[in-house]
Design a protein around this motif. Structure first.
Motif, PDB file in Angstrom:
ATOM      1  N   ILE A  33      12.362 -11.570  32.365  1.00  0.00           N
ATOM      2  CA  ILE A  33      13.263 -11.440  30.994  1.00  0.00           C
ATOM      3  C   ILE A  33      13.062 -12.668  30.640  1.00  0.00           C
ATOM      4  CG2 ILE A  33      15.695 -12.008  29.860  1.00  0.00           C
ATOM      5  CD1 ILE A  33      15.972 -10.495  32.393  1.00  0.00           C
ATOM      6  N   GLU A  34      12.540 -12.582  29.060  1.00  0.00           N
ATOM      7  CA  GLU A  34      12.097 -13.953  28.511  1.00  0.00           C
ATOM      8  C   GLU A  34      12.894 -14.318  27.836  1.00  0.00           C
ATOM      9  OE1 GLU A  34       9.037 -14.089  25.838  1.00  0.00           O
ATOM     10  OE2 GLU A  34       9.045 -12.027  25.455  1.00  0.00           O
ATOM     11  N   ASP A  35      13.196 -15.245  26.919  1.00  0.00           N
ATOM     12  CA  ASP A  35      14.379 -15.743  25.733  1.00  0.00           C
ATOM     13  C   ASP A  35      14.893 -15.139  24.647  1.00  0.00           C
ATOM     14  OD1 ASP A  35      15.546 -18.200  26.724  1.00  0.00           O
ATOM     15  OD2 ASP A  35      13.907 -19.065  26.336  1.00  0.00           O
ATOM     16  N   ALA A  36      12.981 -14.982  24.547  1.00  0.00           N
ATOM     17  CA  ALA A  36      14.040 -13.364  23.147  1.00  0.00           C
ATOM     18  C   ALA A  36      14.235 -12.634  23.423  1.00  0.00           C
ATOM     19  CB  ALA A  36      12.090 -13.773  22.307  1.00  0.00           C
ATOM     20  N   GLY A  92       3.152 -22.010  34.038  1.00  0.00           N
ATOM     21  CA  GLY A  92       4.596 -22.706  33.354  1.00  0.00           C
ATOM     22  C   GLY A  92       5.282 -21.709  33.522  1.00  0.00           C
ATOM     23  N   PHE A  93       6.092 -21.436  33.352  1.00  0.00           N
ATOM     24  CA  PHE A  93       7.379 -20.654  33.184  1.00  0.00           C
ATOM     25  C   PHE A  93       7.954 -21.009  31.922  1.00  0.00           C
ATOM     26  CE2 PHE A  93       6.045 -20.880  37.409  1.00  0.00           C
ATOM     27  CZ  PHE A  93       5.890 -19.569  37.440  1.00  0.00           C
ATOM     28  N   THR A  94       7.911 -21.472  30.541  1.00  0.00           N
ATOM     29  CA  THR A  94       8.819 -22.382  29.899  1.00  0.00           C
ATOM     30  C   THR A  94       9.313 -21.156  28.822  1.00  0.00           C
ATOM     31  OG1 THR A  94       7.127 -22.401  28.477  1.00  0.00           O
ATOM     32  CG2 THR A  94       7.238 -24.235  29.172  1.00  0.00           C
ATOM     33  N   ARG A  95       8.231 -19.523  29.069  1.00  0.00           N
ATOM     34  CA  ARG A  95       9.092 -18.060  28.277  1.00  0.00           C
ATOM     35  C   ARG A  95       9.635 -17.438  29.297  1.00  0.00           C
ATOM     36  NH1 ARG A  95       3.969 -14.073  26.411  1.00  0.00           N
ATOM     37  NH2 ARG A  95       6.024 -13.197  26.165  1.00  0.00           N
ATOM     38  N   SER A  96      10.010 -18.280  30.281  1.00  0.00           N
ATOM     39  CA  SER A  96      10.999 -17.422  31.768  1.00  0.00           C
ATOM     40  C   SER A  96      12.507 -17.253  31.085  1.00  0.00           C
ATOM     41  CB  SER A  96      10.698 -17.870  32.792  1.00  0.00           C
ATOM     42  OG  SER A  96       9.579 -17.025  33.245  1.00  0.00           O
ATOM     43  N   ALA A  97      13.525 -16.494  30.480  1.00  0.00           N
ATOM     44  CA  ALA A  97      14.127 -16.996  30.301  1.00  0.00           C
ATOM     45  C   ALA A  97      15.486 -18.141  31.102  1.00  0.00           C
ATOM     46  CB  ALA A  97      15.509 -15.952  29.776  1.00  0.00           C
TER      47      ALA A  97
END
Length: 150
Positions: A33-36, A92-97
């Motif tokens: 799941i990502e932020d978007a 890196g996992f910055t896209r992950s919610a």
């Protein structure tokens, strides 16, 4: 949302050495799941999974869906599906919610799959250190991203 769907003859998840959930024939789904992500992503992706025709028919063709074979789903949350590997060797996992966004979406996804399949969805535990075992049938493994609909 991103999913890795594996057609399995059996699958299970253990947490702290104890089986949390297990299924026989069906799908083992890893869900990122990502932020978007929104309800629209949940609706689209859960429909795709519930209706995916990758089980063999009487002619050996992948033509049957989960409901046709009375299959089950083991759903595992997996934030690493949005790993960025462009720089260096440490993903890196910055896209992950973050959990405060991801957990409610994960729970809504479970409910959506339950409504579509009419079955209880077997799960791991969000954020836990899980040991997943499966026998991939085929092997059949399919990846789907809700942001890549076209």
């Amino acid at each position: 949302m991103r999913a890795v769907i594996q057609r399995v003859s059996e699958a299970s998840v253990k947490i702290d050495g104890i089986i949390k959930g297990e299924i026989n024939q069906g799908f083992m789904v890893l869900l990122g799941i990502e932020d978007a992500d929104t309800q629209e992503d949940i609706d689209w992706l859960s429909q795709k999974i519930a209706n995916m025709r990758v089980f063999g028919d009487e002619n050996g063709l992948m033509n049957k869906a989960l409901a046709d074979i009375d299959g089950n789903i083991l759903l595992i949350s997996q934030f690493t599906l949005f790993a960025s590997t462009k720089k260096g060797n440490r993903p890196g996992f910055t896209r992950s919610a973050k959990p405060e966004k991801a957990i409610p979406l994960y729970e809504l996804f479970i409910k959506s799959l339950e409504n579509l399949t009419g079955k209880k969805i077997v799960t791991g535990e969000f954020g836990a250190d899980m040991k997943v075992s499966l026998i991939n049938d085929g092997p059949v493994t399919i990846t789907i991203d809700s942001k890549d609909k076209q």
